[in-house]
Design a protein around this motif. Structure first.
Motif, PDB file in Angstrom:
ATOM      1  N   GLU A 160      31.549  60.352 -36.170  1.00 18.67           N
ATOM      2  CA  GLU A 160      31.218  61.770 -36.086  1.00 18.67           C
ATOM      3  C   GLU A 160      30.486  62.086 -34.785  1.00 18.67           C
ATOM      4  OE1 GLU A 160      32.285  64.242 -38.326  1.00 18.67           O
ATOM      5  OE2 GLU A 160      33.469  62.448 -38.782  1.00 18.67           O
ATOM      6  N   ASP A 161      29.604  61.200 -34.357  1.00 23.34           N
ATOM      7  CA  ASP A 161      28.890  61.407 -33.093  1.00 23.34           C
ATOM      8  C   ASP A 161      29.860  61.471 -31.918  1.00 23.34           C
ATOM      9  OD1 ASP A 161      26.448  61.482 -34.365  1.00 23.34           O
ATOM     10  OD2 ASP A 161      25.946  59.388 -33.926  1.00 23.34           O
ATOM     11  N   VAL A 162      30.847  60.582 -31.924  1.00 20.67           N
ATOM     12  CA  VAL A 162      31.834  60.578 -30.842  1.00 20.67           C
ATOM     13  C   VAL A 162      32.658  61.861 -30.870  1.00 20.67           C
ATOM     14  CG1 VAL A 162      33.913  59.434 -29.953  1.00 20.67           C
ATOM     15  CG2 VAL A 162      31.962  58.061 -30.734  1.00 20.67           C
ATOM     16  N   LEU A 163      33.113  62.251 -32.051  1.00 20.97           N
ATOM     17  CA  LEU A 163      33.967  63.431 -32.161  1.00 20.97           C
ATOM     18  C   LEU A 163      33.205  64.718 -31.879  1.00 20.97           C
ATOM     19  CD1 LEU A 163      36.102  62.418 -35.265  1.00 20.97           C
ATOM     20  CD2 LEU A 163      36.821  62.467 -32.873  1.00 20.97           C
ATOM     21  N   ASP A 164      31.913  64.728 -32.166  1.00 17.89           N
ATOM     22  CA  ASP A 164      31.104  65.909 -31.847  1.00 17.89           C
ATOM     23  C   ASP A 164      31.063  66.183 -30.351  1.00 17.89           C
ATOM     24  OD1 ASP A 164      30.495  66.469 -34.462  1.00 17.89           O
ATOM     25  OD2 ASP A 164      28.513  65.534 -34.426  1.00 17.89           O
ATOM     26  N   ASP A 165      31.228  65.130 -29.555  1.00 17.42           N
ATOM     27  CA  ASP A 165      31.170  65.265 -28.095  1.00 17.42           C
ATOM     28  C   ASP A 165      32.549  65.395 -27.465  1.00 17.42           C
ATOM     29  OD1 ASP A 165      28.403  65.073 -28.134  1.00 17.42           O
ATOM     30  OD2 ASP A 165      28.428  62.881 -27.964  1.00 17.42           O
ATOM     31  N   SER A 166      33.580  65.550 -28.277  1.00 17.05           N
ATOM     32  CA  SER A 166      34.937  65.667 -27.759  1.00 17.05           C
ATOM     33  C   SER A 166      35.678  66.787 -28.462  1.00 17.05           C
ATOM     34  CB  SER A 166      35.699  64.350 -27.948  1.00 17.05           C
ATOM     35  OG  SER A 166      36.038  64.167 -29.312  1.00 17.05           O
ATOM     36  N   ARG A 167      36.887  67.048 -27.999  1.00 12.53           N
ATOM     37  CA  ARG A 167      37.722  68.060 -28.643  1.00 12.53           C
ATOM     38  C   ARG A 167      38.655  67.434 -29.677  1.00 12.53           C
ATOM     39  NH1 ARG A 167      39.682  71.892 -23.535  1.00 12.53           N
ATOM     40  NH2 ARG A 167      37.574  72.588 -22.914  1.00 12.53           N
ATOM     41  N   ASP A 168      38.598  66.145 -29.826  1.00 13.87           N
ATOM     42  CA  ASP A 168      39.474  65.458 -30.761  1.00 13.87           C
ATOM     43  C   ASP A 168      39.000  65.679 -32.191  1.00 13.87           C
ATOM     44  OD1 ASP A 168      40.971  64.404 -28.644  1.00 13.87           O
ATOM     45  OD2 ASP A 168      39.639  62.662 -28.467  1.00 13.87           O
ATOM     46  N   VAL A 169      39.928  65.557 -33.129  1.00 10.51           N
ATOM     47  CA  VAL A 169      39.590  65.674 -34.546  1.00 10.51           C
ATOM     48  C   VAL A 169      39.729  64.328 -35.250  1.00 10.51           C
ATOM     49  CG1 VAL A 169      40.234  68.100 -34.691  1.00 10.51           C
ATOM     50  CG2 VAL A 169      41.961  66.354 -35.155  1.00 10.51           C
ATOM     51  N   TYR A 170      40.232  63.335 -34.529  1.00 10.83           N
ATOM     52  CA  TYR A 170      40.387  62.012 -35.116  1.00 10.83           C
ATOM     53  C   TYR A 170      40.193  60.968 -34.029  1.00 10.83           C
ATOM     54  CZ  TYR A 170      41.896  58.718 -38.695  1.00 10.83           C
ATOM     55  OH  TYR A 170      41.915  57.720 -39.629  1.00 10.83           O
ATOM     56  N   LEU A 171      39.811  59.762 -34.452  1.00 14.93           N
ATOM     57  CA  LEU A 171      39.539  58.667 -33.523  1.00 14.93           C
ATOM     58  C   LEU A 171      40.348  57.463 -33.972  1.00 14.93           C
ATOM     59  CD1 LEU A 171      37.488  58.400 -31.114  1.00 14.93           C
ATOM     60  CD2 LEU A 171      35.987  57.193 -32.707  1.00 14.93           C
ATOM     61  N   ASP A 172      41.146  56.903 -33.053  1.00 17.21           N
ATOM     62  CA  ASP A 172      41.905  55.721 -33.474  1.00 17.21           C
ATOM     63  C   ASP A 172      40.961  54.545 -33.656  1.00 17.21           C
ATOM     64  OD1 ASP A 172      41.759  53.961 -31.065  1.00 17.21           O
ATOM     65  OD2 ASP A 172      42.958  55.535 -30.115  1.00 17.21           O
ATOM     66  N   VAL A 173      41.429  53.537 -34.355  1.00 20.47           N
ATOM     67  CA  VAL A 173      40.542  52.463 -34.778  1.00 20.47           C
ATOM     68  C   VAL A 173      39.985  51.678 -33.597  1.00 20.47           C
ATOM     69  CG1 VAL A 173      42.369  50.744 -35.140  1.00 20.47           C
ATOM     70  CG2 VAL A 173      40.256  50.641 -36.513  1.00 20.47           C
ATOM     71  N   ASP A 174      40.775  51.503 -32.538  1.00 19.98           N
ATOM     72  CA  ASP A 174      40.276  50.761 -31.370  1.00 19.98           C
ATOM     73  C   ASP A 174      39.125  51.497 -30.691  1.00 19.98           C
ATOM     74  OD1 ASP A 174      42.066  48.670 -31.734  1.00 19.98           O
ATOM     75  OD2 ASP A 174      43.620  49.610 -30.492  1.00 19.98           O
ATOM     76  N   ALA A 175      39.285  52.805 -30.533  1.00 22.69           N
ATOM     77  CA  ALA A 175      38.206  53.602 -29.932  1.00 22.69           C
ATOM     78  C   ALA A 175      36.982  53.613 -30.836  1.00 22.69           C
ATOM     79  CB  ALA A 175      38.695  55.025 -29.663  1.00 22.69           C
ATOM     80  N   TRP A 176      37.212  53.617 -32.127  1.00 23.16           N
ATOM     81  CA  TRP A 176      36.110  53.591 -33.089  1.00 23.16           C
ATOM     82  C   TRP A 176      35.316  52.286 -32.967  1.00 23.16           C
ATOM     83  CZ3 TRP A 176      37.159  54.914 -38.963  1.00 23.16           C
ATOM     84  CH2 TRP A 176      35.937  55.154 -39.601  1.00 23.16           C
ATOM     85  N   LEU A 177      36.023  51.180 -32.883  1.00 23.06           N
ATOM     86  CA  LEU A 177      35.345  49.888 -32.759  1.00 23.06           C
ATOM     87  C   LEU A 177      34.586  49.783 -31.444  1.00 23.06           C
ATOM     88  CD1 LEU A 177      38.068  47.528 -34.262  1.00 23.06           C
ATOM     89  CD2 LEU A 177      35.908  48.224 -35.301  1.00 23.06           C
ATOM     90  N   THR A 178      35.149  50.355 -30.392  1.00 24.28           N
ATOM     91  CA  THR A 178      34.435  50.388 -29.119  1.00 24.28           C
ATOM     92  C   THR A 178      33.144  51.178 -29.243  1.00 24.28           C
ATOM     93  OG1 THR A 178      36.492  50.186 -27.845  1.00 24.28           O
ATOM     94  CG2 THR A 178      34.583  51.098 -26.699  1.00 24.28           C
TER      95      THR A 178
END
Length: 266
Positions: free
Chosen positions: A101-119
Motif C-alpha cells: 500500500e505504501d508503494v502504491l500510494d506513491d504511484s499511479r498504479d493500482v496493482y504491484l507485481d510480485v517481483d516489485a513487491w518483494l523488492t
C-alpha cells in the motif's frame, strides 16, 4: 451425528437481528459459523434455555488466542488487541500488505507485481533494520498474499486487478467473537459488550465499504495466518463460510446493510 461441511447460519430468537447492534454482531458471523454458535447471541444453539456456558473445545481455542491462562483481564486484553488490530498488525502478512500500500500510494498504479513487491519488502526491511528472518517472513507472506488474490479472482470473489489491502476483518470478527465468548466465560457484561461492539462497528465502517470487502479480507486472512496455499482445508472452510454469509437469504450479511461511516459518526 456428524456436522455438515458448511454449517447453517444459527440466529437466536429474541436477540438483535437489525439496527446498529445487529450490524456489529454480524461482523462476528464468520467466527460464529466456524464455532457453531449463534451469530447474534452468546447462547449456544444446542443448549437453548440452559445457563450460558462454554464448551471445553472453545475454552481451549480461547486459550490459544489469549496465549496465557484465561481470566477476565487476559480475555479483555485479547478483545482489545483484536478490536484495535494489534494482533493482525504484528503479523508478517499485514506488514506485507502495508508495504504494498505504501508503494502504491506513491504511484499511479493500482496493482504491484510480485517481483516489485518483494523488492519493496527488501527495501523496507533494510530501512527498518529488520533481521534477515523478519525480511524472509514478510517476503513469504507477500508471495502467499499474491497466490491468495489469484485464487480469490479465480473463485469469482475478487475482480481482476483488485487487491486485498488489509486483513483487519479477521481481527474485527475475532473481537466480536470474543465478546460473545466472554459471556460464556462469565467475564462480559452488557455495558462492556455494547462498548466493544460499538467500536467494532465504527472500525469496520472506517475500513470497509461492504460485506463483500469484509468477507474477502476475512477469508484472505484465515488463509494467510492458518493455511498453506489455496486450496487447502483452511481455504475451503473459510471460503465456504464467506460464501454462505454472502449468498444465503437468512444471512445477516444479506439482510443487513454494512455499517456506514455516517452511522459510525452519529
Amino acid at each position: 451425528m456428524s456436522l455438515p461441511d458448511i454449517p447453517a447460519i444459527a440466529t437466536a430468537a429474541g436477540a438483535p437481528v437489525d439496527g446498529p447492534a445487529g450490524q456489529a454482531l454480524a461482523l462476528g458471523a464468520p467466527e460464529a459459523l466456524r464455532h457453531r454458535t449463534y451469530w447474534n447471541s452468546p447462547e449456544l444453539p444446542d443448549a437453548v434455555g440452559a445457563p450460558v456456558t462454554i464448551r471445553a473445545e472453545e475454552r481451549t481455542h480461547i486459550e490459544r488466542i489469549v496465549g496465557k491462562p484465561i481470566h477476565r483481564q487476559s480475555w479483555l486484553d485479547a478483545a482489545d488487541d483484536y478490536l484495535r488490530g494489534r494482533h493482525i498488525n504484528a503479523t508478517a502478512g499485514e506488514r506485507a500488505l502495508d508495504i504494498r500500500e505504501d508503494v502504491l500510494d506513491d504511484s499511479r498504479d493500482v496493482y504491484l507485481d510480485v517481483d516489485a513487491w518483494l523488492t519493496a519488502v527488501g527495501a523496507a526491511g533494510t530501512d527498518k533494520e529488520w533481521a534477515d528472518h523478519e525480511i524472509d517472513a514478510v517476503s513469504r507472506a507477500a508471495v502467499k498474499a499474491f497466490q491468495i488474490e489469484r485464487q480469490l479472482t479465480d473463485d469469482g470473489l475478487l475482480p481482476a486487478g483488485k487487491r486485498v489491502w488489509t486483513y483487519m476483518a479477521y481481527d474485527l470478527a475475532g473481537a466480536v467473537y470474543l465478546v460473545q465468548a466472554g459471556f460464556r466465560l462469565g467475564f462480559a457484561d452488557p455495558a462492556l459488550a455494547a462498548q466493544i461492539l460499538d467500536a467494532a462497528r465504527d472500525n469496520a465502517a472506517a475500513i470497509f465499504g461492504d460485506w463483500q470487502q469484509f468477507g474477502i479480507s476475512y477469508l484472505a486472512a484465515r488463509s494467510c495466518l492458518h493455511g498453506s496455499y489455496p486450496c487447502d482445508d483452511v481455504w475451503r472452510d473459510a471460503s465456504s463460510t464467506v460464501r454462505i454469509l454472502l449468498d444465503d437469504p437468512s444471512s445477516p450479511w444479506v439482510t443487513l446493510p454494512f455499517p456506514a461511516a455516517e452511522a459510525a459518526d452519529g
